[in-house]
Scaffold this motif. Structure first.
Motif, short mmCIF file in Angstrom:
data_model
loop_
_atom_site.label_atom_id
_atom_site.label_comp_id
_atom_site.label_asym_id
_atom_site.label_seq_id
_atom_site.Cartn_x
_atom_site.Cartn_y
_atom_site.Cartn_z
N UNK A 1 0.57 -1.50 -0.09
CA UNK A 1 0.24 0.21 0.01
C UNK A 1 0.57 1.24 -0.09
N UNK A 2 2.26 1.22 -0.44
CA UNK A 2 2.76 2.71 -0.19
C UNK A 2 4.66 1.77 -0.06
N UNK A 3 5.15 3.44 0.12
CA UNK A 3 7.10 3.56 0.95
C UNK A 3 6.40 3.68 1.84
N UNK A 4 7.19 3.14 2.65
CA UNK A 4 6.80 3.67 4.11
C UNK A 4 8.27 5.01 4.35
N UNK A 5 9.15 4.53 4.56
CA UNK A 5 10.46 5.30 4.30
C UNK A 5 10.41 6.35 3.57
N UNK A 6 9.42 6.28 2.76
CA UNK A 6 9.07 8.11 1.78
C UNK A 6 7.90 8.22 1.66
N UNK A 7 7.32 8.39 3.23
CA UNK A 7 6.09 8.52 3.84
C UNK A 7 4.76 8.69 2.31
N UNK A 8 5.01 8.21 1.67
CA UNK A 8 3.84 7.76 0.42
C UNK A 8 3.14 6.68 1.28
N UNK A 9 1.81 6.88 0.67
CA UNK A 9 0.63 5.67 0.43
C UNK A 9 -0.24 6.04 -0.34
N UNK A 10 -0.90 5.24 -1.16
CA UNK A 10 -2.09 4.63 -1.43
C UNK A 10 -2.74 4.23 -2.03
N UNK A 11 -4.53 4.96 -2.08
CA UNK A 11 -5.55 3.86 -1.11
C UNK A 11 -6.13 3.21 -2.64
N UNK A 12 -6.05 3.88 -3.62
CA UNK A 12 -6.87 2.90 -4.68
C UNK A 12 -5.78 3.01 -6.20
N UNK A 13 -6.05 1.47 -6.65
CA UNK A 13 -5.36 0.97 -7.87
C UNK A 13 -5.90 0.37 -8.55
N UNK A 14 -5.48 1.06 -10.41
CA UNK A 14 -6.62 0.07 -11.03
C UNK A 14 -4.97 -0.37 -12.18
N UNK A 15 -4.63 -1.45 -11.91
CA UNK A 15 -3.07 -2.09 -12.89
C UNK A 15 -3.66 -2.63 -14.25
N UNK A 16 -2.80 -2.52 -14.90
CA UNK A 16 -2.72 -3.01 -16.04
C UNK A 16 -1.36 -3.95 -16.42
N UNK A 17 -1.86 -5.32 -16.24
CA UNK A 17 -0.72 -6.44 -16.26
C UNK A 17 -0.87 -7.13 -16.85
N UNK A 18 0.80 -7.68 -17.68
CA UNK A 18 0.18 -9.24 -18.91
C UNK A 18 0.52 -10.87 -17.69
N UNK A 19 1.32 -9.94 -16.57
CA UNK A 19 1.81 -10.88 -15.45
C UNK A 19 0.70 -11.28 -15.03
N UNK A 20 0.27 -12.31 -15.16
CA UNK A 20 -0.57 -12.85 -14.07
C UNK A 20 -0.53 -13.58 -12.93
N UNK A 21 0.92 -13.92 -13.17
CA UNK A 21 1.60 -14.24 -10.89
C UNK A 21 0.79 -13.50 -10.40
N UNK A 22 0.53 -12.21 -10.87
CA UNK A 22 0.73 -10.94 -10.10
C UNK A 22 -0.66 -10.21 -9.21
N UNK A 23 -1.35 -11.22 -10.17
CA UNK A 23 -3.46 -11.04 -10.02
C UNK A 23 -2.97 -11.76 -8.19
N UNK A 24 -2.56 -12.70 -7.91
CA UNK A 24 -2.90 -12.59 -6.29
C UNK A 24 -2.22 -11.39 -5.27
N UNK A 25 -1.05 -11.43 -6.23
CA UNK A 25 -0.12 -10.23 -5.32
C UNK A 25 -0.84 -9.28 -4.85
N UNK A 26 -1.96 -9.11 -6.17
CA UNK A 26 -2.29 -7.15 -5.87
C UNK A 26 -3.69 -6.74 -6.24
N UNK A 27 -4.16 -7.70 -6.61
CA UNK A 27 -5.57 -7.85 -7.78
C UNK A 27 -6.56 -8.13 -5.82
N UNK A 28 -7.48 -7.34 -6.27
CA UNK A 28 -8.20 -7.94 -4.74
C UNK A 28 -9.51 -7.79 -5.69
#
Lengths: 221, 211
Positions: free
Chosen positions: B169-196
């Motif tokens: 959900x962000x990079x704590x050491x840079x004090x950055x958090x995001x709330x919402x994501x729309x991600x286009x990716x062809x690598x389906x192995x990332x689905x389980x990690x990043x897609x709700x």
């Protein structure tokens, strides 16, 4: 906030104008050289006012076409404008900054070109620089900026945008060039402000209003 | 009830008279991570560009909440004649963010660009440009991310690092958090990690499946 955005975009555009060797300086070199070469075709005596004025106006118009082209190229090159749009930057601030940046770049160019012009053409009046400022420097640059910013907006989403931009820009800027040259000559010869001054001011406000109303619509595909 | 970040109804977009997609309906709520899948040419990039308000829909309605948005696309979206530092500062100020120089330097260190900060992006590799785009997301404090293949040019050091950042959900050491994501990716192995939620765009229709 809008004023700050206007300032940021204006500063960026001016930096790009004067930093890019391919834009401002190449344009100056090209039109300056063209102006110097034209002198060779004229008789050695003093240049008639009308000839000098026509050359100066034509050169300034040619320069405005080049500057306009380069100004659009760097927006489209890596599509940086897409990021600006997605940041919800006010299109009004964007349009005004573009217009003022073109105007300032054209005025600097006008100064350089007139120095070259006065060097190569033996002009008759020592007051010419004042008339020239009003005729070509101010009115012409002002209109070229308003029409240019609008033409670049209209052509922005088209496939042959460079060609389309010229097809829109050139017919619109030609009457401005003719009116600016007449204005310049009337003022230099008779010390009068002719009807052209009113025409040029009205034209500027007409294109300026069009830009304000339609610029946002033009930028998004 | 979660805030609706994007809501679209009967959305359609055509190019040269031919519809890429039509009659799409959907909602993206705050806090969601949407993984957008689809074969080439199905309109994933077009849909993301509509969410970024860079493209207009040809038909239908789209409402986008006024929250800070960040966008990574196939194009760098930088000025090649301004230095990396000038580009970042320009976009950051346009986004209305002001930050101490030290923090900007920290971000550039994190993305391995500090030493090259005064170089123009025209001299950068594709991977460096993509890192610069990530740095811009962080510096603009973007909350709603629209990422179109954001790892495509990254090396084996930065790719896992940034996948993890999205996962957390962000990079704590840079004090950055995001709330919402729309991600286009062809690598389906990332689905389980990043897609709700997973959206599939196919033959002009949008369907949803469980990750």
């Amino acid at each position: 906030m809008r004023l700050k955005i206007f300032y940021l975009i204006l500063k960026k555009d001016l930096v790009l104008f004067f930093r890019s060797r391919a834009s401002f300086w190449a344009t100056t070199l090209f039109v300056g050289g063209y102006l110097a070469l034209l002198r060779l075709g004229l008789p050695p005596q003093e240049t008639p006012l009308a000839v000098g004025v026509s050359f100066m106006v034509a050169t300034q118009l040619t320069a405005s076409v080049f500057l306009l082209l380069f100004g659009q190229v760097w927006e489209r090159e890596w599509n940086a404008i897409a990021y600006i749009l997605q940041l919800r930057v006010s299109p009004l601030a964007l349009y005004l900054a573009k217009l003022v940046a073109y105007f300032m770049a054209l005025m600097v160019l006008w100064l350089i070109l007139h120095l070259i012009g006065f060097l190569f053409f033996k002009l008759t009046s020592h007051n010419l620089i004042v008339w020239s400022f009003l005729g070509t420097g101010f009115f012409l640059s002002m209109n070229a900026s308003a029409i240019g910013a609008l033409a670049s907006g209209i052509s922005f989403q088209t496939r042959y945008r460079e060609l389309i931009m010229f097809l829109i820009y050139i017919p619109l800027i030609l009457p401005v060039g003719i009116a600016a040259a007449t204005f310049y000559r009337t003022l230099a010869l008779y010390g009068k402000i002719g009807r052209e001054g009113f025409f040029l001011t009205s034209l500027f406000f007409f294109f300026f209003s069009l830009g304000i109303f339609f610029y946002e619509h033009l930028l998004r595909d | 009830m979660a805030k609706k970040v994007v809501r679209f109804e009967n959305l359609g977009r055509r190019f040269s008279g031919k519809f890429v997609f039509r009659h799409l309906n959907g909602v993206v709520e705050e806090g969601e991570r949407i993984f957008l899948l689809g074969e080439n040419g199905q309109g994933k990039t077009t849909l993301v560009q509509i969410f970024a308000e860079v493209l207009r829909p040809s038909e239908g309605l789209v409402h986008i909440a006024q929250i800070s948005r960040g966008f990574i696309s196939h194009e760098p979206m930088f000025y090649p004649q301004l230095s990396a530092w000038e580009n970042l500062l320009f976009f950051m100020h346009l986004a209305g963010v002001s930050m101490k120089q030290e923090r900007i330097k920290d971000v550039l260190f994190y993305f391995g660009l500090y030493e090259r900060r005064h170089d123009i992006p025209a001299h950068f590799s594709k991977g460096m440009l993509q890192r610069l785009a990530w740095a811009r997301l962080v510096l603009c404090q973007s909350e709603f991310l629209l990422l179109d293949e954001p790892f495509s040019s990254l090396d084996n050091y930065f790719r896992p690092k940034l996948v993890q950042a999205l996962e957390q959900g962000g990079i704590d050491e840079l004090s950055w958090r995001y709330t919402t994501l729309v991600l286009v990716e062809h690598q389906e192995e990332l689905v389980a990690r990043l897609g709700k939620r997973v959206w599939i765009l196919h033959e002009g229709r949008l369907s949803e499946m469980r990750p």
